[in-house]
Write a protein that holds these residues in place. Structure first.
Motif, short mmCIF file in Angstrom:
data_model
loop_
_atom_site.label_atom_id
_atom_site.label_comp_id
_atom_site.label_asym_id
_atom_site.label_seq_id
_atom_site.Cartn_x
_atom_site.Cartn_y
_atom_site.Cartn_z
N PRO A 41 0.81 -1.22 0.00
CA PRO A 41 0.00 0.00 0.00
C PRO A 41 0.84 1.28 0.00
O PRO A 41 0.43 2.29 -0.59
CB PRO A 41 -0.83 -0.11 1.29
CG PRO A 41 -0.12 -1.08 2.14
CD PRO A 41 0.54 -2.04 1.20
N LEU A 42 2.01 1.24 0.62
CA LEU A 42 2.87 2.41 0.61
C LEU A 42 3.34 2.73 -0.81
O LEU A 42 3.34 3.91 -1.22
CB LEU A 42 4.08 2.18 1.53
CG LEU A 42 5.08 3.32 1.67
CD1 LEU A 42 4.42 4.57 2.21
CD2 LEU A 42 6.24 2.90 2.56
N GLU A 43 3.71 1.72 -1.56
CA GLU A 43 4.10 1.93 -2.95
C GLU A 43 2.95 2.54 -3.75
O GLU A 43 3.16 3.46 -4.56
CB GLU A 43 4.53 0.59 -3.58
CG GLU A 43 4.89 0.66 -5.05
CD GLU A 43 6.23 1.31 -5.34
OE1 GLU A 43 6.47 1.67 -6.51
OE2 GLU A 43 7.04 1.46 -4.40
N MET A 70 13.02 -6.14 -3.36
CA MET A 70 12.51 -4.79 -3.53
C MET A 70 12.00 -4.51 -4.94
O MET A 70 11.52 -3.41 -5.22
CB MET A 70 13.62 -3.78 -3.17
CG MET A 70 13.98 -3.76 -1.69
SD MET A 70 12.60 -3.24 -0.64
CE MET A 70 12.39 -1.55 -1.19
N ALA A 71 12.07 -5.50 -5.83
CA ALA A 71 11.63 -5.31 -7.22
C ALA A 71 10.19 -4.82 -7.33
O ALA A 71 9.88 -4.01 -8.22
CB ALA A 71 11.83 -6.59 -8.01
N PRO A 72 9.27 -5.26 -6.46
CA PRO A 72 7.88 -4.79 -6.60
C PRO A 72 7.66 -3.34 -6.18
O PRO A 72 6.53 -2.85 -6.31
CB PRO A 72 7.10 -5.73 -5.66
CG PRO A 72 7.97 -6.91 -5.46
CD PRO A 72 9.36 -6.35 -5.48
N ILE A 132 9.47 3.33 -4.15
CA ILE A 132 10.18 3.28 -2.87
C ILE A 132 11.68 3.17 -3.11
O ILE A 132 12.48 3.90 -2.49
CB ILE A 132 9.69 2.09 -2.01
CG1 ILE A 132 8.27 2.36 -1.51
CG2 ILE A 132 10.64 1.81 -0.85
CD1 ILE A 132 7.63 1.20 -0.77
N THR A 133 12.08 2.29 -4.01
CA THR A 133 13.50 2.11 -4.30
C THR A 133 14.13 3.38 -4.83
O THR A 133 15.25 3.76 -4.44
CB THR A 133 13.68 0.96 -5.30
OG1 THR A 133 13.17 -0.25 -4.72
CG2 THR A 133 15.14 0.76 -5.66
N ARG A 134 13.41 4.07 -5.72
CA ARG A 134 13.95 5.32 -6.28
C ARG A 134 14.16 6.36 -5.19
O ARG A 134 15.20 7.04 -5.15
CB ARG A 134 12.98 5.87 -7.34
CG ARG A 134 13.37 7.25 -7.88
CD ARG A 134 12.35 7.81 -8.83
NE ARG A 134 11.04 8.05 -8.25
CZ ARG A 134 10.75 9.06 -7.42
NH1 ARG A 134 11.70 9.92 -7.04
NH2 ARG A 134 9.52 9.21 -6.96
#
Length: 216
Positions: free
Chosen positions: A144-146, A185-187, A191-193
Motif C-alpha cells: 500500500p505504501l508503494e 525490492m523489485a515490486p 520506494i527504491t527510487r
C-alpha cells in the motif's frame, strides 16, 4: 554545555532514524553504543534512564531524557526548524506523518528484535522462517505504501516533494534493515527510487549502520 548523548545500536532502524535527523540538523552528539544483542539495553544504568529498555535514548545537555524515535525527531524539528522535517501546511504534515507511521507504527513493531527473538525462543523458528515472517510484514506495508507514493501528486524526488523529511527517514531506515533479510525490492520501484535518492545525501550516508563505531 554538555553534548547531546545518544544511546543507540548501529543495526537498530529506530536508532538510524534519529542519527539521520541529527545529521540533517547538523547537530553533533556523543555516541554511546548499547549492544542489544548482548543485553546492553537491559543493564540497570540503562533501565534507570529508559525503563522500556529500548533504543534509542537521547539525553539532552540539561539531563532531560527522551525515548521513542519519532518523539525525538519531532522534538529536534521543533527546537531546530531548519531544515524542516515536516511540511509547513497541515495537510502536508498529516500526510508525512501518515507515511512515517505506516512504517514506524505498523511495520516495525512486528519485525523488531524483540519479536524475532521471541519467535526463535518460544516457537523454535529457524532463519528461513524468520526471514519469511519479516518479508510478510514488509509486504503488508510496502504494497500500500508503494501505491500511495506512486499515485500521489505530492510525491516528488522524495516521499513528499523534493526535499527529504520524516517519512524518508523512516523509509530509508526500514529498507536498509530489509537488506539483512534479503527482502525483494523489485515490486517497489518508487520506494527504491526514493531510497536511492536519500542515500546520495551526506546525512543518510554518515548515519548508515555500517559507518557507526559499534558496527561489526
Amino acid at each position: 554545555m554538555l553534548p547531546i548523548v545518544l544511546h543507540n545500536y548501529y543495526r537498530s532502524s529506530t536508532s538510524y532514524r534519529v542519527r539521520i535527523a541529527l545529521a540533517m540538523k547538523s547537530m553533533s552528539f556523543t555516541y554511546v553504543a548499547r549492544a542489544i544483542r548482548a543485553g546492553g539495553n537491559r543493564m540497570p544504568d540503562y533501565l534507570a534512564m529508559n525503563p522500556q529498555g529500548l533504543v534509542p535514548t537521547m539525553v539532552w545537555p540539561d539531563g532531560t531524557v527522551l525515548g521513542q524515535s519519532l518523539a525525538i525527531i519531532e522534538f529536534l524539528d521543533e527546537i531546530r526548524p531548519t531544515p524542516p522535517l515536516l511540511p509547513s501546511d497541515p495537510f502536508g504534515r498529516a500526510r508525512v506523518r501518515m507515511l512515517a507511521q505506516m512504517i514506524a507504527s505498523d511495520l516495525h513493531p512486528v519485525n523488531n528484535f524483540r519479536i524475532l527473538d521471541t519467535l526463535r525462543e518460544r516457537y523454535d523458528a529457524d532463519d528461513a522462517e524468520i526471514a519469511d515472517w519479516f518479508a510478510t510484514w514488509v509486504r503488508a506495508t510496502f504494497e500500500p505504501l508503494e501505491t500511495l507514493l506512486s499515485t500521489s501528486p505530492e510525491t516528488g524526488s522524495f516521499c513528499h516533494g523534493d526535499t527529504p523529511g520524516l517519512a524518508d527517514i523512516c523509509l530509508v531506515a526500514q529498507v536498509v534493515n530489509n537488506q539483512r533479510y534479503q527482502v525483494d525490492m523489485a515490486p517497489y520501484p518508487v520506494i527504491t527510487r526514493i531510497v536511492d535518492e536519500c542515500l546520495k545525501l551526506r546525512a543518510f550516508i554518515d548515519a548508515h549502520p555500517s559507518r557507526q563505531p559499534d558496527a561489526e
